[in-house]
Design an enzyme around this catalytic site. Structure first.
Site, mmCIF file in Angstrom:
data_model
loop_
_atom_site.group_PDB
_atom_site.id
_atom_site.type_symbol
_atom_site.label_atom_id
_atom_site.label_comp_id
_atom_site.label_asym_id
_atom_site.label_seq_id
_atom_site.Cartn_x
_atom_site.Cartn_y
_atom_site.Cartn_z
ATOM 1 N N ASN A 363 -28.658 -4.682 -104.115
ATOM 2 C CA ASN A 363 -29.541 -4.401 -103.323
ATOM 3 C C ASN A 363 -29.359 -4.752 -101.843
ATOM 4 O O ASN A 363 -29.424 -5.958 -101.549
ATOM 5 C CB ASN A 363 -31.027 -5.177 -103.675
ATOM 6 C CG ASN A 363 -32.423 -4.991 -102.973
ATOM 7 O OD1 ASN A 363 -32.427 -6.007 -102.343
ATOM 8 N ND2 ASN A 363 -32.887 -4.018 -102.774
ATOM 9 N N ASP A 429 -39.595 -2.913 -102.284
ATOM 10 C CA ASP A 429 -39.893 -2.501 -103.465
ATOM 11 C C ASP A 429 -39.130 -2.668 -104.374
ATOM 12 O O ASP A 429 -39.471 -2.935 -105.682
ATOM 13 C CB ASP A 429 -40.378 -0.903 -103.281
ATOM 14 C CG ASP A 429 -41.657 -0.782 -102.357
ATOM 15 O OD1 ASP A 429 -42.651 -1.739 -102.533
ATOM 16 O OD2 ASP A 429 -41.625 0.259 -102.060
ATOM 17 N N GLU A 430 -37.697 -2.348 -104.525
ATOM 18 C CA GLU A 430 -36.660 -2.752 -105.287
ATOM 19 C C GLU A 430 -36.795 -4.214 -105.697
ATOM 20 O O GLU A 430 -36.703 -4.612 -106.854
ATOM 21 C CB GLU A 430 -35.292 -2.408 -104.669
ATOM 22 C CG GLU A 430 -35.038 -0.832 -104.748
ATOM 23 C CD GLU A 430 -33.750 -0.587 -103.877
ATOM 24 O OE1 GLU A 430 -32.932 -1.457 -103.559
ATOM 25 O OE2 GLU A 430 -33.499 0.649 -103.750
ATOM 26 N N LEU A 431 -36.915 -5.025 -104.878
ATOM 27 C CA LEU A 431 -36.999 -6.451 -104.853
ATOM 28 C C LEU A 431 -38.248 -6.920 -105.872
ATOM 29 O O LEU A 431 -38.044 -7.837 -106.676
ATOM 30 C CB LEU A 431 -37.122 -7.592 -103.564
ATOM 31 C CG LEU A 431 -36.767 -8.615 -103.707
ATOM 32 C CD1 LEU A 431 -35.184 -8.890 -103.820
ATOM 33 C CD2 LEU A 431 -37.033 -9.580 -102.292
#
Length: 571
Positions: A363, A429-431
């Site tokens: 990420n 949002d990935e986190l």
């Protein structure tokens, strides 16, 4: 206070306890309850006497910030404790996205026709709080205790009554820095470097600089050996002893570690600290604390019994003198990692195409990372036959659900925080998804601070924080989403943090045969508790792993303290 004020303050005046030859400070909380960006500027009627940090800034809509007002040390008490000084705060609405560095004095000029709101604070001197005198059990009220500290910080020379412990005596003193533990203990293991960590706590309102030195500089070294501890905060120092070739007689040691500390100007940094600041000859008095160095017997782990060998037989494994992991230790790392990254399953996408199981999700934000640090990390993992996901594999324009599936299929996620990271709502949002998987025990997240000061990053300072605040404003209609971003950042920041320098990784990139050892070190950090169980190490035992080579010009020290692992990377 009127309800239409741009900024509200938690104090109606500024109060300083009067203590001669000591700086005083008072913190103010500025709250913006409007939907506007509000800039502020602070100034005093006596700028040589007081300083405000920060003196200018921007408070985001529906948020707050803290300001520290510092008063220079007084040489004599003011008559009747009277003070006529004042502090003025000016504030005004500014354009959305305005940053702290864009705030200027001209913005608050009434002559230029700018509408500015002003708040004036009186500065008041008050008597300092008087700590209660400790009374030992069994002594008459007010009688002198028999205990005395002849050498500050030397625990062995303190007689402690039954109701007052060593830690209590230290805590009740007026020392600038409280050092824990009160002595430096090294387990004696021949031909191995050993270490001891010290925690330095500053419970004052001043910036405190420190310098550490030993009576035997060739035998011990301290990292960092100079620094500044901020008000009401702490820092950790690592003391390392060189490998001993033979056991000392009777385990006796006469060496000592000296810490010197003194109050310095606000905003002083570690690079500003010099030896001259602590020179008695130059008339710079400093507070000193001496710690004894003590040798102790290392804890004896239970003898591992290998399958097919007799109980109590000598283990084959040993750690070589250069500090690199031995063959047996590397085998142990592999035994932990191989189950995580082998026997990869496959998955099918929405179009029926079979895809490999992604075992590591990276990420990050920005092409500059993709072409440097991320490129190195991907190559290192692929050399180890580990499937890695980065967005170069996927088609651009895919929705977040597709990325979330990749996260769910991964075993480890590497979150690389750079200045531009918080520009991207997708990264955040990935986190959030990574945090959810981590809390369910399905994912290990390793944070990497890329060319960032980890502490500043965790406090949302600098470009990292400015970008996040801009993103908050852009998505101000989605407060729940913003809150999830902040919670995910705080959660991941609480894990181990590696500080990266691209120049070092470029060196490693030219010699990829060395990267697998480094990769194992990175990935094993979050599984350290499992290693401790396998090797019989206890949480009170400090395990030191040093990795040195001609290629890698720095050492990596890993040691657990209360189930935490701290990593120091330095030249």
């Amino acid at each position: 206070m009127s309800t239409d004020e741009l900024l509200t303050f938690d104090h109606v005046d500024i109060r300083f306890p009067i203590e001669l030859n000591k700086q005083g400070s008072c913190s103010l909380n500025l709250t913006n309850k409007t939907d506007n960006y509000v800039a502020f500027k602070a100034q005093t009627t006596k700028p040589k006497m007081y300083c405000v940090k920060p003196s200018v800034g921007v408070v985001l809509p529906r948020s707050s910030c803290e300001v520290l007002v510092v008063m220079q040390a007084l040489k004599e008490a003011p008559a009747d404790r009277q003070c006529k000084d004042k502090l003025l705060f000016q504030c005004k609405v500014v354009e959305p996205g305005t940053m702290d560095k864009e705030v200027t004095s001209e913005m608050f000029s009434k002559e230029a026709g700018h509408r500015v709101e002003e708040t004036i604070f009186k500065i008041i001197y008050v008597a300092p709080p008087q700590p209660q005198s400790p009374v030992q059990e069994g002594l008459e009220d007010g009688s002198s205790p028999s205990a005395s500290v002849s050498d500050k910080g030397n625990a062995s020379e303190v007689f402690v009554g039954p109701s007052v412990g060593i830690v209590d005596l230290i805590r009740m003193s007026d020392e600038l820095l409280i050092i824990d533990p009160v002595d430096v203990q090294f387990p004696i293991e021949l031909n191995k470097k050993v270490s001891c960590s010290l925690n330095l706590t500053n419970k004052t309102e001043n910036y405190v600089a420190f310098k550490a030195k030993t009576t035997n500089a060739k035998k011990y070294y301290v990292r960092p050996n100079v620094g500044v501890v901020l008000p009401r905060s702490s820092c950790e120092v690592l003391v390392i002893m060189q490998a001993l070739k033979e056991a000392p007689a009777d385990m006796q040691c006469r060496d000592k570690l000296l810490f010197q500390c003194k109050v310095v100007e606000p905003e002083t940094t570690a690079k500003d600290v010099t030896s001259e600041m602590f020179s008695k000859e130059a008339g710079h008095p400093a507070e000193e604390t001496r710690l004894k160095v003590m040798y102790v017997t290392p804890p004896q782990p239970p003898s591992p019994v290998q399958e097919g060998t007799e109980e109590g037989s000598s283990p084959r494994a040993s750690v070589s003198d250069n500090g690199n992991a031995s063959e047996a230790f590397v085998d142990m790392l592999r035994s932990l990692l191989v189950p995580l990254f082998s026997n990869a399953a496959s998955s099918t996408d929405d179009h029926g195409i079979t895809l490999p199981q992604y075992q590591v999700f990276i990420n990050f934000r920005g092409d500059e990372l993709r072409n440097s640090f991320v490129g190195f990390l991907v190559k290192a993992m692929r050399l180890e036959k580990i499937n890695v996901f980065t967005d170069e594999v996927e088609l651009r324009g895919t929705n977040l659900n597709y990325l979330f599936r990749r996260i769910e299929e991964s075993r480890v996620a590497v979150a690389i925080f750079s200045e531009r990271y918080t520009e991207s709502c997708w990264c955040l949002d990935e986190l959030v998804k990574m945090k959810e998987q981590m809390e369910q025990g399905k994912l290990v997240v390793v944070p990497v601070f890329y060319r960032l000061n980890a502490t500043a990053c965790k406090r949302f300072m600098g470009a990292f924080g400015d970008n996040l605040r801009n993103l908050e404003w852009e998505y101000r209609s989605e407060p729940e989403r913003i809150q999830k971003w902040k919670e995910a950042l705080s959660s991941v920041f609480s894990n181990i943090g590696l500080t990266s320098d691209i120049r070092r990784y470029n060196l490693i990139n030219k010699n990829m045969d060395h990267t697998s050892e480094f990769l194992y070190i990175v990935l094993i950090l979050n599984f350290f508790s499992e290693i401790s169980d396998m090797t019989g190490l206890t949480t009170s035992y400090q395990f030191l792993l040093m990795m040195k080579s001609n290629l890698i010009s720095y050492d990596i020290y890993i040691y657990p303290t209360k189930f935490c692992v701290n990593v120091f990377i330095g030249v």
